[in-house]
Design a protein around this motif. Structure first.
Motif, PDB file in Angstrom:
ATOM      1  N   PHE A  67       0.856  -1.103   0.022  1.00 26.25           N
ATOM      2  CA  PHE A  67       0.032  -0.336   0.067  1.00 26.25           C
ATOM      3  C   PHE A  67       0.738   1.544   0.016  1.00 26.25           C
ATOM      4  O   PHE A  67       0.143   2.024  -0.602  1.00 26.25           O
ATOM      5  CB  PHE A  67      -0.702   0.113   1.225  1.00 26.25           C
ATOM      6  N   LYS A  68       2.240   1.468   0.607  1.00 25.20           N
ATOM      7  CA  LYS A  68       2.595   2.174   0.622  1.00 25.20           C
ATOM      8  C   LYS A  68       3.434   2.474  -1.040  1.00 25.20           C
ATOM      9  O   LYS A  68       3.474   3.683  -1.500  1.00 25.20           O
ATOM     10  CB  LYS A  68       4.170   1.498   1.121  1.00 25.20           C
ATOM     11  N   MET A  69       3.611   1.872  -1.582  1.00 30.13           N
ATOM     12  CA  MET A  69       3.861   1.570  -3.317  1.00 30.13           C
ATOM     13  C   MET A  69       2.278   2.030  -4.423  1.00 30.13           C
ATOM     14  O   MET A  69       2.021   3.135  -4.805  1.00 30.13           O
ATOM     15  CB  MET A  69       3.737   0.424  -4.113  1.00 30.13           C
ATOM     16  N   VAL A  70       1.603   1.422  -3.314  1.00 25.95           N
ATOM     17  CA  VAL A  70       0.013   2.422  -4.168  1.00 25.95           C
ATOM     18  C   VAL A  70      -0.378   3.521  -3.750  1.00 25.95           C
ATOM     19  O   VAL A  70      -0.642   4.729  -4.505  1.00 25.95           O
ATOM     20  CB  VAL A  70      -1.156   1.305  -3.795  1.00 25.95           C
ATOM     21  N   TRP A  71       0.428   4.019  -2.558  1.00 31.23           N
ATOM     22  CA  TRP A  71       0.299   5.772  -2.101  1.00 31.23           C
ATOM     23  C   TRP A  71       1.127   6.108  -3.059  1.00 31.23           C
ATOM     24  O   TRP A  71       0.448   7.550  -3.526  1.00 31.23           O
ATOM     25  CB  TRP A  71       0.183   5.849  -0.650  1.00 31.23           C
ATOM     26  N   GLN A  72       2.774   6.039  -3.419  1.00 35.95           N
ATOM     27  CA  GLN A  72       3.117   6.240  -4.331  1.00 35.95           C
ATOM     28  C   GLN A  72       2.988   6.572  -5.493  1.00 35.95           C
ATOM     29  O   GLN A  72       2.729   7.655  -5.960  1.00 35.95           O
ATOM     30  CB  GLN A  72       4.989   5.762  -4.074  1.00 35.95           C
ATOM     31  N   THR A  73       2.001   5.366  -5.770  1.00 36.55           N
ATOM     32  CA  THR A  73       1.175   5.823  -7.615  1.00 36.55           C
ATOM     33  C   THR A  73       0.506   6.947  -7.590  1.00 36.55           C
ATOM     34  O   THR A  73       0.284   7.922  -8.275  1.00 36.55           O
ATOM     35  CB  THR A  73       0.975   5.079  -8.040  1.00 36.55           C
ATOM     36  N   SER A  74      -0.794   7.169  -6.279  1.00 37.99           N
ATOM     37  CA  SER A  74      -1.431   8.481  -6.870  1.00 37.99           C
ATOM     38  C   SER A  74      -2.318   7.958  -5.307  1.00 37.99           C
ATOM     39  O   SER A  74      -3.163   7.501  -4.736  1.00 37.99           O
ATOM     40  CB  SER A  74      -2.688   8.195  -8.165  1.00 37.99           C
ATOM     41  N   LYS A  75      -1.761   9.770  -4.486  1.00 37.74           N
ATOM     42  CA  LYS A  75      -1.934   9.803  -3.558  1.00 37.74           C
ATOM     43  C   LYS A  75      -3.905  10.174  -3.469  1.00 37.74           C
ATOM     44  O   LYS A  75      -4.839   9.506  -2.575  1.00 37.74           O
ATOM     45  CB  LYS A  75      -1.537  11.033  -2.448  1.00 37.74           C
ATOM     46  N   LYS A  76      -4.382  10.977  -3.970  1.00 34.34           N
ATOM     47  CA  LYS A  76      -5.293  11.672  -4.318  1.00 34.34           C
ATOM     48  C   LYS A  76      -6.762  10.648  -5.372  1.00 34.34           C
ATOM     49  O   LYS A  76      -7.737  10.393  -4.182  1.00 34.34           O
ATOM     50  CB  LYS A  76      -5.411  12.963  -5.998  1.00 34.34           C
ATOM     51  N   MET A  77      -5.891   9.610  -6.037  1.00 31.50           N
ATOM     52  CA  MET A  77      -7.118   8.143  -6.308  1.00 31.50           C
ATOM     53  C   MET A  77      -7.033   7.891  -4.576  1.00 31.50           C
ATOM     54  O   MET A  77      -7.545   6.708  -4.974  1.00 31.50           O
ATOM     55  CB  MET A  77      -5.765   7.633  -7.266  1.00 31.50           C
ATOM     56  N   THR A  78      -5.449   7.283  -4.131  1.00 33.32           N
ATOM     57  CA  THR A  78      -6.266   5.985  -3.244  1.00 33.32           C
ATOM     58  C   THR A  78      -6.861   6.618  -2.187  1.00 33.32           C
ATOM     59  O   THR A  78      -8.050   6.141  -1.241  1.00 33.32           O
ATOM     60  CB  THR A  78      -4.801   5.715  -2.063  1.00 33.32           C
ATOM     61  N   ILE A  79      -6.616   8.328  -1.951  1.00 32.36           N
ATOM     62  CA  ILE A  79      -7.375   8.562  -0.884  1.00 32.36           C
ATOM     63  C   ILE A  79      -9.196   8.449  -0.836  1.00 32.36           C
ATOM     64  O   ILE A  79     -10.052   8.005  -0.681  1.00 32.36           O
ATOM     65  CB  ILE A  79      -7.610  10.248  -0.373  1.00 32.36           C
ATOM     66  N   VAL A  80      -9.722   9.265  -2.131  1.00 36.97           N
ATOM     67  CA  VAL A  80     -11.315   9.058  -3.185  1.00 36.97           C
ATOM     68  C   VAL A  80     -11.266   7.750  -3.508  1.00 36.97           C
ATOM     69  O   VAL A  80     -12.515   7.658  -2.950  1.00 36.97           O
ATOM     70  CB  VAL A  80     -10.597   9.665  -4.217  1.00 36.97           C
ATOM     71  N   ASN A  81     -10.746   7.259  -3.536  1.00 38.86           N
ATOM     72  CA  ASN A  81     -10.837   5.803  -3.712  1.00 38.86           C
ATOM     73  C   ASN A  81     -11.689   4.878  -2.010  1.00 38.86           C
ATOM     74  O   ASN A  81     -12.418   4.382  -2.410  1.00 38.86           O
ATOM     75  CB  ASN A  81      -9.972   4.090  -4.140  1.00 38.86           C
ATOM     76  N   ALA A  82     -11.046   4.795  -1.230  1.00 34.81           N
ATOM     77  CA  ALA A  82     -11.229   4.950   0.371  1.00 34.81           C
ATOM     78  C   ALA A  82     -12.587   5.124   0.744  1.00 34.81           C
ATOM     79  O   ALA A  82     -13.100   4.883   1.460  1.00 34.81           O
ATOM     80  CB  ALA A  82     -10.582   5.148   0.823  1.00 34.81           C
ATOM     81  N   LEU A  83     -12.720   6.975   0.285  1.00 35.65           N
ATOM     82  CA  LEU A  83     -14.130   7.057   0.898  1.00 35.65           C
ATOM     83  C   LEU A  83     -14.821   7.207   0.178  1.00 35.65           C
ATOM     84  O   LEU A  83     -16.137   6.757   0.134  1.00 35.65           O
ATOM     85  CB  LEU A  83     -13.955   8.417   0.310  1.00 35.65           C
ATOM     86  N   LEU A  84     -15.287   6.230  -0.823  1.00 35.01           N
ATOM     87  CA  LEU A  84     -15.844   5.834  -2.408  1.00 35.01           C
ATOM     88  C   LEU A  84     -16.812   4.689  -1.174  1.00 35.01           C
ATOM     89  O   LEU A  84     -17.039   3.720  -1.252  1.00 35.01           O
ATOM     90  CB  LEU A  84     -15.810   5.292  -3.436  1.00 35.01           C
ATOM     91  N   ARG A  85     -15.110   4.021  -0.720  1.00 35.18           N
ATOM     92  CA  ARG A  85     -15.756   2.008  -0.718  1.00 35.18           C
ATOM     93  C   ARG A  85     -16.647   2.072   0.841  1.00 35.18           C
ATOM     94  O   ARG A  85     -17.210   1.489   1.530  1.00 35.18           O
ATOM     95  CB  ARG A  85     -14.809   1.211  -0.481  1.00 35.18           C
ATOM     96  N   ILE A  86     -15.849   3.049   1.744  1.00 32.26           N
ATOM     97  CA  ILE A  86     -16.764   3.113   2.746  1.00 32.26           C
ATOM     98  C   ILE A  86     -17.690   3.680   3.140  1.00 32.26           C
ATOM     99  O   ILE A  86     -18.829   3.654   3.733  1.00 32.26           O
ATOM    100  CB  ILE A  86     -15.375   4.149   3.787  1.00 32.26           C
TER     101      ILE A  86
END
Length: 619
Positions: free
Chosen positions: A37-56
């Motif tokens: 997930f560190k690598m995922v975060w490095q890929t795109s912080k913005k898209m990772t946050i949006v994806n997490a919020l949508l899933r919650i």
């Protein structure tokens, strides 16, 4: 060597034995996820946050929709028992609310799928670049090791797997949150339903886990043979192999070999798939029995008036969704842990470190070279080989000297020049430059001051200019330097004949590409040697496709253009070799003679013998 022996050589590494993973090993494999997930975060912080919020948000919608559905049913029952006495406005508000929630749920699902796809593509690109960057730091002899190649192949193959794993892990977290909401509602009614659910689902989970273990073990076992399968597929359908496949009539042999390998993979996978499907059906029946046992229990409660019809539908639907989610979570746990184990293969690749490293206080490459190169009892042995490629090499290469290497195939000539360019480090002995170990110099500067053109140079499916610029890729946009390099190698005449001149695409893989003859390609490759102001130039038989006169002219021009610079020439033509200041004769990796052409002829040793043998062919 017959073809059977050849294919046995392709399978250089021994297939790994199947391994069975314990539950503890699966749990330990999850330790790879934070780095993942560190690598995922490095890929795109913005898209990772949006994806997490949508899933919650999405995880809460099933419970809310079920509860609104319960209220609707209870309201319908209430109105049906008292027709005309109650207003139905509240009912229609609930229906509208459920409609809005259904649209929201569908929109969230589509948005999550979209974000998963986009983030997955970015992540795949990001990790692929990381693989290429790390591979670029590794040593040449590591690429010649089959075990290393298996690790590289697994790292490459998992590009798609890592993208899927990302979606699976995020879905797992989302489903766990949803289960938390649903479990709260079931436990308020009767905690025993949760226990019944676990009894129905756990056997299926254990069965799925067992077969995933076997699938993982089979996949690892097949890695070397799968590389052979890919190689055979390449042989059977490639522009590089087409002429030999036709002239030697190899198609039937290659197709048969492919069928043998692919049939073996199919049969292995078929056996495992049949067993998995059979046991899966048995466990599915157990799970259905558990669900309907709970369903009957809830129906009896409703019949006895202990719960409302709305409660019945809410609990039955909650139990059904919980069962589906729990099945998914447990099954996905197996897949996620499996992916996390494969992820270890990916991280293992990055644990491989080059042996050729730059010294902490690296010295600048001397410009100009004053004393030259000195080999002190140098020997080199390839990994997993009992034979020495070079041994007991002791000689000097003075500044401005032209040294020719002579010897039969396999004598160690190419290995020697690779040691000189520090593509390999000696297994024993030292190579000195101006009296200092070559290892002490800045590696980047060393590579910039040493120009090498090998016999097996690459024919890049790129433009004419780019094919020359690879000799010094930092100057890829320096058209004047590219044209000058082409003029020095006589490739400029060829460029002028092409429709798009220096922008002409070479090779046949892409549209409008032009294929060159062997001699034309060699002039392009030779131009690469002139792309940088190297102090040492090495030509390792790059002119083998030219006739004797053309090669002589190329080397004569090369000698004139490299005055004052050191050079190493490898050629089988003695008319070219005799142009060198000194000639070094190798046999079985060892130096047997060194001197000028005249000195070696007078000595009547190995060089004179080889010279006479070649001369006889021209009489």
């Amino acid at each position: 060597m017959n073809w059977k022996q050849l294919f046995e050589k392709i399978k250089i590494s021994t297939p790994e034995k199947p391994t069975t993973l314990t539950f503890r090993e699966r749990i330990n494999a999850l330790k790879n996820l934070p780095e993942f997930f560190k690598m995922v975060w490095q890929t795109s912080k913005k898209m990772t946050i949006v994806n997490a919020l949508l899933r919650i948000i999405k995880s809460a919608t099933p419970l809310v929709i079920l509860y609104v559905g319960k209220l609707i049913i209870d309201e319908v029952v209430k109105l049906s028992h008292n027709p005309g006495t109650e207003s139905s406005a509240y009912l229609w508000k609930l229906v509208v609310l459920e409609f809005v929630l259904a649209i929201l749920s569908d929109t969230l699902s589509r948005a999550i799928t979209l974000m998963d796809g986009l983030l997955g593509d970015l992540f795949s690109n990001h990790t692929s670049v990381k693989i290429m960057k790390h591979a670029a730091t590794l040593d040449l002899d590591q690429f010649e090791d089959a075990i290393f190649y298996d690790k590289l192949e697994r790292a490459r193959q998992q590009t798609l797997g890592r993208t899927i794993l990302l979606s699976q892990v995020l879905s797992q977290i989302q489903d766990l949150i949803t289960m938390g909401f649903l479990a709260g509602g079931l436990m308020l009614f009767n905690p025993w339903l949760i226990l019944l659910l676990l009894v129905a689902i756990v056997p299926a989970f254990l069965g799925e886990s067992h077969f995933n273990d076997r699938s993982y073990a089979l996949s690892r076992q097949q890695t070397p043979e799968r590389r052979e399968l890919d190689y055979v597929r390449f042989l059977g359908a490639s522009d590089e192999t087409a002429k030999e496949v036709k002239i030697f009539d190899l198609s039937d042999f290659i197709i048969n070999r492919y069928q043998v390998l692919s049939s073996k993979f199919y049969n292995d996978n078929r056996r495992l798939s049949i067993q998995r499907s059979s046991w899966g059906t048995f466990f599915a029946i157990m799970g259905s029995a558990g669900y309907y046992g709970a369903y009957i229990f809830i129906i009896i409660k409703a019949i006895n008036g202990l719960i409302s019809i709305g409660d019945l539908t809410f609990l039955a639907a909650s139990f059904r969704q919980m069962r589906g989610l729990l099945e998914g979570v447990l099954t996905r746990f197996t897949v996620v842990s499996q992916g996390a184990i494969y992820l270890q293969d990916f991280f293992d690749f990055f644990e491989i470190q080059p042996k050729i490293k730059q010294s902490g206080k690296a010295l600048s490459f001397p410009n100009p070279i004053k004393q030259g190169f000195t080999f002190n009892n140098v020997g080199f042995q390839y990994v997993n080989s009992d034979r020495w490629a070079n041994r007991h090499l002791s000689f000097t290469l003075s500044p401005g000297e032209k040294l020719a290497l002579v010897g039969e195939n396999g004598a160690g000539k190419t290995t020697l020049v690779k040691l000189l360019a520090r593509l390999y480090d000696p297994t024993e002995g030292q190579i000195l430059l101006d009296g200092i170990d070559l290892k002490e110099y800045n590696l980047t500067e060393l590579r910039m001051h040493v120009g090498v053109i090998f016999q097996d140079y690459l024919r890049y499916q790129m433009t004419f200019a780019q094919n020359i610029a690879v000799g010094n890729i930092r100057e890829v946009d320096n058209r004047n330097l590219i044209i000058k390099a082409a003029q020095l190698s006589l490739a400029d005449v060829l460029a002028e004949k092409l429709p798009d001149k220096y922008d002409q695409m070479l090779g046949k893989k892409f549209a409008d590409g032009v294929e060159l003859s062997g001699g034309e390609w060699q002039k392009v490759a030779l131009a690469r040697a002139y792309m940088k102001d190297a102090q040492l130039l090495i030509l390792d038989e790059p002119t083998s496709a030219l006739d004797a006169r053309a090669e002589y002219e190329v080397f004569q021009r090369f000698a004139d253009l490299t005055k004052g610079k050191s050079a190493v020439l490898i050629s089988h033509r003695f008319s070219t070799v005799r142009m060198a200041d000194r000639i070094l004769v190798l046999e079985k990796g060892q130096l047997v003679e060194i001197g000028t052409h005249e000195e070696l002829i007078d000595k009547k040793g190995r060089y004179a013998e080889l010279f006479d043998l070649q001369a006889m062919g021209y009489r």
